[in-house]
Design a protein around this motif. Structure first.
Motif, mmCIF file in Angstrom:
data_model
loop_
_atom_site.group_PDB
_atom_site.id
_atom_site.type_symbol
_atom_site.label_atom_id
_atom_site.label_comp_id
_atom_site.label_asym_id
_atom_site.label_seq_id
_atom_site.Cartn_x
_atom_site.Cartn_y
_atom_site.Cartn_z
ATOM 1 N N SER A 258 0.828 -1.216 0.000
ATOM 2 C CA SER A 258 0.000 0.000 0.000
ATOM 3 C C SER A 258 0.859 1.262 0.000
ATOM 4 O O SER A 258 0.471 2.284 -0.571
ATOM 5 C CB SER A 258 -0.928 -0.005 1.221
ATOM 6 O OG SER A 258 -0.179 -0.115 2.422
ATOM 7 N N TRP A 261 1.686 3.260 -3.333
ATOM 8 C CA TRP A 261 0.725 4.053 -4.099
ATOM 9 C C TRP A 261 1.039 5.541 -4.069
ATOM 10 O O TRP A 261 0.755 6.262 -5.042
ATOM 11 C CB TRP A 261 -0.699 3.789 -3.615
ATOM 12 C CG TRP A 261 -1.200 2.492 -4.178
ATOM 13 C CD1 TRP A 261 -1.340 1.307 -3.524
ATOM 14 C CD2 TRP A 261 -1.561 2.249 -5.542
ATOM 15 N NE1 TRP A 261 -1.780 0.326 -4.394
ATOM 16 C CE2 TRP A 261 -1.929 0.878 -5.636
ATOM 17 C CE3 TRP A 261 -1.618 3.037 -6.682
ATOM 18 C CZ2 TRP A 261 -2.342 0.294 -6.833
ATOM 19 C CZ3 TRP A 261 -2.041 2.453 -7.882
ATOM 20 C CH2 TRP A 261 -2.389 1.105 -7.949
ATOM 21 N N ASN A 265 1.527 7.529 -7.534
ATOM 22 C CA ASN A 265 0.820 8.776 -7.826
ATOM 23 C C ASN A 265 1.802 9.872 -8.224
ATOM 24 O O ASN A 265 1.558 10.637 -9.174
ATOM 25 C CB ASN A 265 0.004 9.205 -6.604
ATOM 26 C CG ASN A 265 -0.864 10.409 -6.877
ATOM 27 O OD1 ASN A 265 -1.507 10.497 -7.920
ATOM 28 N ND2 ASN A 265 -0.899 11.348 -5.949
ATOM 29 N N ASN A 289 -5.409 8.957 -13.139
ATOM 30 C CA ASN A 289 -6.299 9.340 -12.037
ATOM 31 C C ASN A 289 -7.347 8.267 -11.773
ATOM 32 O O ASN A 289 -7.714 8.003 -10.624
ATOM 33 C CB ASN A 289 -6.976 10.669 -12.343
ATOM 34 C CG ASN A 289 -6.062 11.849 -12.104
ATOM 35 O OD1 ASN A 289 -5.110 11.758 -11.330
ATOM 36 N ND2 ASN A 289 -6.338 12.956 -12.766
ATOM 37 N N GLN A 290 -7.820 7.628 -12.856
ATOM 38 C CA GLN A 290 -8.789 6.544 -12.679
ATOM 39 C C GLN A 290 -8.164 5.373 -11.922
ATOM 40 O O GLN A 290 -8.836 4.719 -11.116
ATOM 41 C CB GLN A 290 -9.306 6.074 -14.040
ATOM 42 C CG GLN A 290 -10.231 7.068 -14.721
ATOM 43 C CD GLN A 290 -10.822 6.493 -15.994
ATOM 44 O OE1 GLN A 290 -10.098 6.006 -16.861
ATOM 45 N NE2 GLN A 290 -12.137 6.520 -16.094
ATOM 46 N N PHE A 293 -7.546 6.563 -8.074
ATOM 47 C CA PHE A 293 -8.724 6.793 -7.231
ATOM 48 C C PHE A 293 -9.731 5.641 -7.237
ATOM 49 O O PHE A 293 -10.733 5.695 -6.520
ATOM 50 C CB PHE A 293 -9.417 8.091 -7.647
ATOM 51 C CG PHE A 293 -8.591 9.311 -7.383
ATOM 52 C CD1 PHE A 293 -8.272 9.680 -6.089
ATOM 53 C CD2 PHE A 293 -8.079 10.069 -8.435
ATOM 54 C CE1 PHE A 293 -7.486 10.796 -5.839
ATOM 55 C CE2 PHE A 293 -7.296 11.187 -8.188
ATOM 56 C CZ PHE A 293 -6.993 11.553 -6.885
ATOM 57 N N ALA A 294 -9.457 4.592 -8.008
ATOM 58 C CA ALA A 294 -10.334 3.413 -7.946
ATOM 59 C C ALA A 294 -10.141 2.725 -6.596
ATOM 60 O O ALA A 294 -9.010 2.529 -6.140
ATOM 61 C CB ALA A 294 -10.019 2.455 -9.088
ATOM 62 N N SER A 295 -11.246 2.350 -5.973
ATOM 63 C CA SER A 295 -11.165 1.782 -4.609
ATOM 64 C C SER A 295 -10.975 0.269 -4.617
ATOM 65 O O SER A 295 -10.602 -0.314 -3.605
ATOM 66 C CB SER A 295 -12.436 2.139 -3.827
ATOM 67 O OG SER A 295 -13.589 1.678 -4.515
ATOM 68 N N ILE A 296 -11.224 -0.370 -5.747
ATOM 69 C CA ILE A 296 -11.132 -1.826 -5.835
ATOM 70 C C ILE A 296 -10.070 -2.193 -6.876
ATOM 71 O O ILE A 296 -10.018 -1.609 -7.967
ATOM 72 C CB ILE A 296 -12.490 -2.442 -6.232
ATOM 73 C CG1 ILE A 296 -13.558 -2.043 -5.208
ATOM 74 C CG2 ILE A 296 -12.391 -3.962 -6.340
ATOM 75 C CD1 ILE A 296 -14.956 -2.478 -5.587
ATOM 76 N N ASN A 297 -9.229 -3.163 -6.530
ATOM 77 C CA ASN A 297 -8.147 -3.559 -7.432
ATOM 78 C C ASN A 297 -8.644 -4.012 -8.797
ATOM 79 O O ASN A 297 -7.982 -3.814 -9.811
ATOM 80 C CB ASN A 297 -7.303 -4.667 -6.793
ATOM 81 C CG ASN A 297 -6.271 -4.112 -5.821
ATOM 82 O OD1 ASN A 297 -6.159 -2.896 -5.652
ATOM 83 N ND2 ASN A 297 -5.543 -4.997 -5.172
ATOM 84 N N TYR A 299 -11.020 -2.768 -10.582
ATOM 85 C CA TYR A 299 -11.198 -1.605 -11.446
ATOM 86 C C TYR A 299 -9.857 -0.981 -11.818
ATOM 87 O O TYR A 299 -9.674 -0.485 -12.937
ATOM 88 C CB TYR A 299 -12.097 -0.576 -10.758
ATOM 89 C CG TYR A 299 -13.502 -1.074 -10.534
ATOM 90 C CD1 TYR A 299 -14.283 -1.516 -11.598
ATOM 91 C CD2 TYR A 299 -14.055 -1.121 -9.256
ATOM 92 C CE1 TYR A 299 -15.578 -1.998 -11.386
ATOM 93 C CE2 TYR A 299 -15.338 -1.590 -9.035
ATOM 94 C CZ TYR A 299 -16.100 -2.032 -10.112
ATOM 95 O OH TYR A 299 -17.368 -2.506 -9.916
ATOM 96 N N LYS A 300 -8.938 -1.014 -10.871
ATOM 97 C CA LYS A 300 -7.588 -0.516 -11.177
ATOM 98 C C LYS A 300 -6.978 -1.322 -12.329
ATOM 99 O O LYS A 300 -6.424 -0.765 -13.279
ATOM 100 C CB LYS A 300 -6.677 -0.626 -9.954
ATOM 101 C CG LYS A 300 -6.998 0.328 -8.804
ATOM 102 C CD LYS A 300 -6.000 0.130 -7.668
ATOM 103 C CE LYS A 300 -6.313 1.001 -6.463
ATOM 104 N NZ LYS A 300 -6.057 2.417 -6.692
#
Length: 400
Positions: A258, A261, A265, A289-290, A293-297, A299-300
């Motif tokens: 973690s 990140w 960034n 940025n997507q 700021f995605a909260s779930i891996n 989506y990342k």
């Protein structure tokens, strides 16, 4: 000496008979040849410079360069490469409707000086910034609409280790742009990248060589600078592809701490800002940025997947994009590829030898071989962070 001038006249005559129109920028090479290059000037009228062959009944034909009311003869007695800009700042319609007042002068490039003959009087100017500036100022005094500018003159190809803003460049605006390019922290690492050129033969030259010897390669200095900016943008996107590929791999095998990140960034912001200042795409800024700021891996990884496929387009031909299926493999590693999206052939094509070793390192980065173990991936990610921070430490806008 006579043969040089004779060959020059023949070249000019051939241009006339075949209807060649010289653009507003033209090159002189070491053999006395002149080659055209059409230039676009923003917010200005252009009056093209044409070679005119004027026949006379009882004397030899007269050949001269015509630009609006200007009749200009060149006599070349010096071996040199030169880029010269010529324009008459009024439209052809304006010129046609005005009384025809002919302005005629001869410019002779001697070995030691430039001679301007006007109204049967000679003025002498040195091959120095001051001499060139005095020549240009005098011509503008003759008619303020004449825009005659000597951009660059050099006798032979320059060594590649000379500063970009060396004493062969006379245009003050170009000098300012060269200094800005050379001041970029990225220039130190990008200047040895090879650019494909097509004149006088198909070859590859370094960015530094291309800019310093632009006239040899029939490029305006401005166009050479634009090619350099394009190459630096391409290098930036290569770093972006390297970064997102390793982030994707780390997420896929769940080995991205973690605390990484914040650095991710930072380097995304560094690359995005560089692309913005180099007048390139905003794609990286939006997509990164997507990811951040995605909260779930899940989506990342979906966004990273799309980014990899999009950025890979910069480095693969349409045929290669059709051959390689940039989709996830069934397992984390396979015998055909050591990454989920980029096949081994693509990794080798894009990342082998990239980047060249920084002076602080002594072991090749070998980024094309993505490690199998989590610690190896994290170690290479840290190297990528450091390289980007170093190369993009100082980036400013360069307007071309």
């Amino acid at each position: 000496m006579f043969s040089k001038m004779y060959s020059f006249v023949l070249i000019v005559m051939c241009g006339c008979f075949f209807g060649d129109v010289f653009g507003n920028t033209f090159f002189i090479d070491t053999n006395g040849n002149i080659n055209k290059y059409r230039t676009i000037v923003k917010n200005n009228f252009l009056t093209d410079a044409d070679w005119i062959l004027e026949s006379h009944c009882f004397s030899s034909p007269e050949i001269y360069l015509k630009c609006g009311p200007l009749k200009l003869d060149f006599v070349i007695k010096k071996k040199m490469n030169a880029e010269i800009f010529l324009n008459y700042r009024k439209s052809q319609i304006y010129i046609t409707n005005k009384p025809k007042i002919i302005i005629q002068f001869i410019i002779t490039f001697e070995e030691e000086s430039i001679i301007l003959n006007y109204m049967n009087g000679n003025s002498y100017y040195s091959y120095s910034a001051q001499g060139i500036n005095n020549l240009q100022s005098f011509i503008q005094q003759i008619d303020e609409n004449i825009h005659f500018k000597v951009v660059k003159i050099y006798e032979f190809n320059l060594p590649i280790n000379r500063p970009l803003d060396n004493d062969t460049v006379y245009d003050t605006e170009i000098i300012s742009q060269l200094r800005k390019i050379e001041s970029l922290s990225l220039w130190k690492y990008a200047k040895e990248e090879l650019i494909e050129l097509y004149y006088p033969i198909n070859s590859h030259k370094t960015l530094e060589n291309m800019i310093n010897n632009s006239t040899t390669y029939q490029l305006t200095v401005n166009k050479a600078l634009k090619k350099a900016i394009t190459a630096m943008n391409r290098r930036t996107f290569k770093y972006a592809l390297l970064l997102v590929t390793y982030i994707y791999e780390a997420l896929y095998i769940n080995c991205l701490p973690s605390e990484f990140w914040e650095q991710i960034n930072d380097v995304f912001n560094i690359l995005s800002e560089a692309l913005d200042k180099l007048k390139s795409s905003t794609y990286l800024s939006y997509s990164s940025n997507q990811v951040i700021f995605a909260s779930i891996n899940f989506y990342k990884m979906n966004t990273l997947h799309c980014m990899i496929k999009t950025i890979a387009n910069f480095f693969l031909t349409p045929e290669e994009m059709g051959i390689y299926n940039l989709e996830e493999t069934c397992s984390s590693k396979s015998s055909d590829s050591n990454t989920h999206i980029l096949p081994e052939e693509v990794l080798n094509k894009v990342f082998t030898g990239f980047p060249k070793l920084h002076e602080t390192d002594d072991v090749t980065y070998n980024f094309q071989a993505i490690p199998y173990e989590p610690d190896g991936i994290k170690e290479k990610l840290l190297i990528i962070f450091r390289l980007i921070a170093t190369e993009y430490e100082y980036i400013i806008e360069v307007d071309l």
